[in-house]
Design a protein around this motif. Structure first.
Motif, mmCIF file in Angstrom:
data_model
loop_
_atom_site.group_PDB
_atom_site.id
_atom_site.type_symbol
_atom_site.label_atom_id
_atom_site.label_comp_id
_atom_site.label_asym_id
_atom_site.label_seq_id
_atom_site.Cartn_x
_atom_site.Cartn_y
_atom_site.Cartn_z
ATOM 1 N N SER A 47 0.809 -1.221 0.000
ATOM 2 C CA SER A 47 0.000 0.000 0.000
ATOM 3 C C SER A 47 0.842 1.270 0.000
ATOM 4 O O SER A 47 0.310 2.363 -0.200
ATOM 5 N N ALA A 48 2.162 1.142 0.221
ATOM 6 C CA ALA A 48 3.019 2.329 0.261
ATOM 7 C C ALA A 48 3.256 2.870 -1.143
ATOM 8 O O ALA A 48 3.389 2.091 -2.100
ATOM 9 N N THR A 57 -5.294 -0.697 0.462
ATOM 10 C CA THR A 57 -5.281 -0.954 1.900
ATOM 11 C C THR A 57 -4.277 -2.064 2.174
ATOM 12 O O THR A 57 -3.758 -2.684 1.247
ATOM 13 N N GLY A 58 -3.984 -2.292 3.465
ATOM 14 C CA GLY A 58 -3.097 -3.384 3.827
ATOM 15 C C GLY A 58 -1.699 -2.925 4.171
ATOM 16 O O GLY A 58 -1.415 -1.720 4.257
ATOM 17 N N PRO A 59 -0.769 -3.868 4.371
ATOM 18 C CA PRO A 59 0.602 -3.542 4.749
ATOM 19 C C PRO A 59 1.287 -2.641 3.723
ATOM 20 O O PRO A 59 1.007 -2.709 2.526
ATOM 21 N N SER A 96 -1.791 -15.329 2.205
ATOM 22 C CA SER A 96 -2.377 -14.277 3.042
ATOM 23 C C SER A 96 -1.293 -13.469 3.731
ATOM 24 O O SER A 96 -0.228 -13.992 4.068
ATOM 25 N N ILE A 97 -1.585 -12.202 3.962
ATOM 26 C CA ILE A 97 -0.771 -11.347 4.800
ATOM 27 C C ILE A 97 -1.695 -10.343 5.472
ATOM 28 O O ILE A 97 -2.444 -9.633 4.802
ATOM 29 N N GLY A 98 -1.687 -10.348 6.800
ATOM 30 C CA GLY A 98 -2.628 -9.499 7.522
ATOM 31 C C GLY A 98 -4.048 -9.856 7.155
ATOM 32 O O GLY A 98 -4.427 -11.026 7.144
ATOM 33 N N HIS A 99 -4.839 -8.846 6.817
ATOM 34 C CA HIS A 99 -6.235 -9.088 6.457
ATOM 35 C C HIS A 99 -6.436 -9.203 4.952
ATOM 36 O O HIS A 99 -7.571 -9.174 4.460
ATOM 37 N N ASP A 117 -9.837 -7.998 0.555
ATOM 38 C CA ASP A 117 -9.736 -7.509 1.923
ATOM 39 C C ASP A 117 -10.724 -8.319 2.750
ATOM 40 O O ASP A 117 -11.939 -8.178 2.599
ATOM 41 N N THR A 118 -10.213 -9.183 3.637
ATOM 42 C CA THR A 118 -11.077 -10.121 4.360
ATOM 43 C C THR A 118 -11.711 -9.525 5.605
ATOM 44 O O THR A 118 -12.381 -10.241 6.348
ATOM 45 N N THR A 119 -11.517 -8.223 5.832
ATOM 46 C CA THR A 119 -12.207 -7.579 6.944
ATOM 47 C C THR A 119 -13.716 -7.763 6.758
ATOM 48 O O THR A 119 -14.237 -7.478 5.682
ATOM 49 N N PRO A 120 -14.435 -8.253 7.786
ATOM 50 C CA PRO A 120 -15.876 -8.489 7.607
ATOM 51 C C PRO A 120 -16.601 -7.249 7.118
ATOM 52 O O PRO A 120 -16.357 -6.126 7.578
ATOM 53 N N LEU A 121 -17.493 -7.448 6.161
ATOM 54 C CA LEU A 121 -18.259 -6.342 5.604
ATOM 55 C C LEU A 121 -19.372 -5.911 6.551
ATOM 56 O O LEU A 121 -20.034 -6.755 7.170
ATOM 57 N N GLU A 122 -19.579 -4.601 6.667
ATOM 58 C CA GLU A 122 -20.701 -4.112 7.446
ATOM 59 C C GLU A 122 -22.009 -4.499 6.756
ATOM 60 O O GLU A 122 -22.069 -4.604 5.528
ATOM 61 N N VAL A 123 -23.038 -4.718 7.543
ATOM 62 C CA VAL A 123 -24.323 -5.156 7.002
ATOM 63 C C VAL A 123 -24.828 -4.201 5.928
ATOM 64 O O VAL A 123 -25.364 -4.624 4.891
#
Length: 266
Positions: A47-48, A57-59, A96-99, A117-123
């Motif tokens: 992400s840099a 997003t991410g590392p 995988s790395i992080g999320h 991006d495996t962060t759970p999705l908001e409803v």
């Protein structure tokens, strides 16, 4: 030939909930954040700013991918052991790395990096999936006919990348005195996949490009086509998917009023 559905309507509603859960799963289609074609050479990923593939997003630094004529190698930025990826069209290698869940997909010999991006999705970010009411009329026991010889079929895709698949069977059935057939172009022998389009696509009720249907209860001579389980393809939910389009013989002139409606535009 028609068969009364063996599952009650309540089970159909359960199936619909499971369908949305699968789309929102870590390896589902709702959380893809990008797809980048790969060429021979080495690219840095992270992400840099300054990375060849800059992720949203991410590392800051994920690592690097090196592609040559022998395949693709992943080298983690943390100095971990490099991995020579086992490239596969049907089962893309993942790491995988992080999320983040990364995979290298292969189509027509060309590779691409796809990232989730495996962060759970908001409803509130989940699509509102609707469907035609369950109708046992559209659960059909079709004849499962083996072709005289495996048939090479050229398939177009949602990204205008033509590919060839080998077809071995077709499903043949009747509706209102008319004969129809669908060729299975993807999937497995136990779960053949049909890519089809019907007249509801022209009105926008279902996804215009195609729908997917997976055969059930396959025997040597019969296959169940439960159009109530017809779904929109991944490209209906993300621009980062490459979806097959129907072969000419899988364009049904009738209205199949069963299965998923077209989802809201992504």
């Amino acid at each position: 030939m028609n068969e009364t559905a063996s599952h009650p309507e309540a089970d159909f509603e359960t199936w619909r909930k499971q369908r949305l859960a699968a789309l929102a799963a870590p390896d589902g289609w709702l959380n893809i954040i990008g797809r980048w074609p790969l060429e021979n050479g080495t690219v840095s990923v992270g992400s840099a700013p300054g990375n060849d593939i800059m992720l949203p997003t991410g590392p800051a630094n994920v690592g690097s991918l090196t592609q040559d004529d022998t395949g693709v190698v992943y080298r983690p930025a943390d100095g971990g052991k490099e991995q020579r990826l086992a490239l596969s069209k049907s089962a893309p290698p993942r790491f995988s790395i992080g999320h983040l869940l990364l995979e290298v997909t292969t189509l027509n010999g060309e590779n691409a990096l796809r990232v989730r991006d495996t962060t759970p999705l908001e409803v509130e970010r989940l699509p509102r999936l609707t469907a035609f009411p369950y109708d046992p009329f559209w659960r059909i026991v079709a004849r499962w006919e083996r072709l005289d010889a495996p048939h090479s079929v050229e398939i177009d895709t949602s990204r205008n990348i033509r590919t060839e698949v080998e077809a071995t069977h077709r499903a043949v059935f009747e509706r209102d005195g008319q004969r129809y057939e669908l060729m299975a172009t993807h999937g497995t022998p136990a779960r053949p996949q049909f890519v089809f389009r019907d007249a509801t696509a022209r009105t926008g009720e279902t996804y215009p490009a195609a729908r997917f249907l997976f055969g059930e209860d396959v025997t040597a001579d019969t296959i169940v086509l439960d159009f109530n389980h017809a779904v929109s393809p991944p490209c209906a939910f993300t621009d980062f998917a490459v979806c097959p389009l129907p072969p000419p013989g899988n364009m049904l002139p009738m209205r199949v009023e069963a299965g998923e409606h077209a989802p809201p535009a992504h």
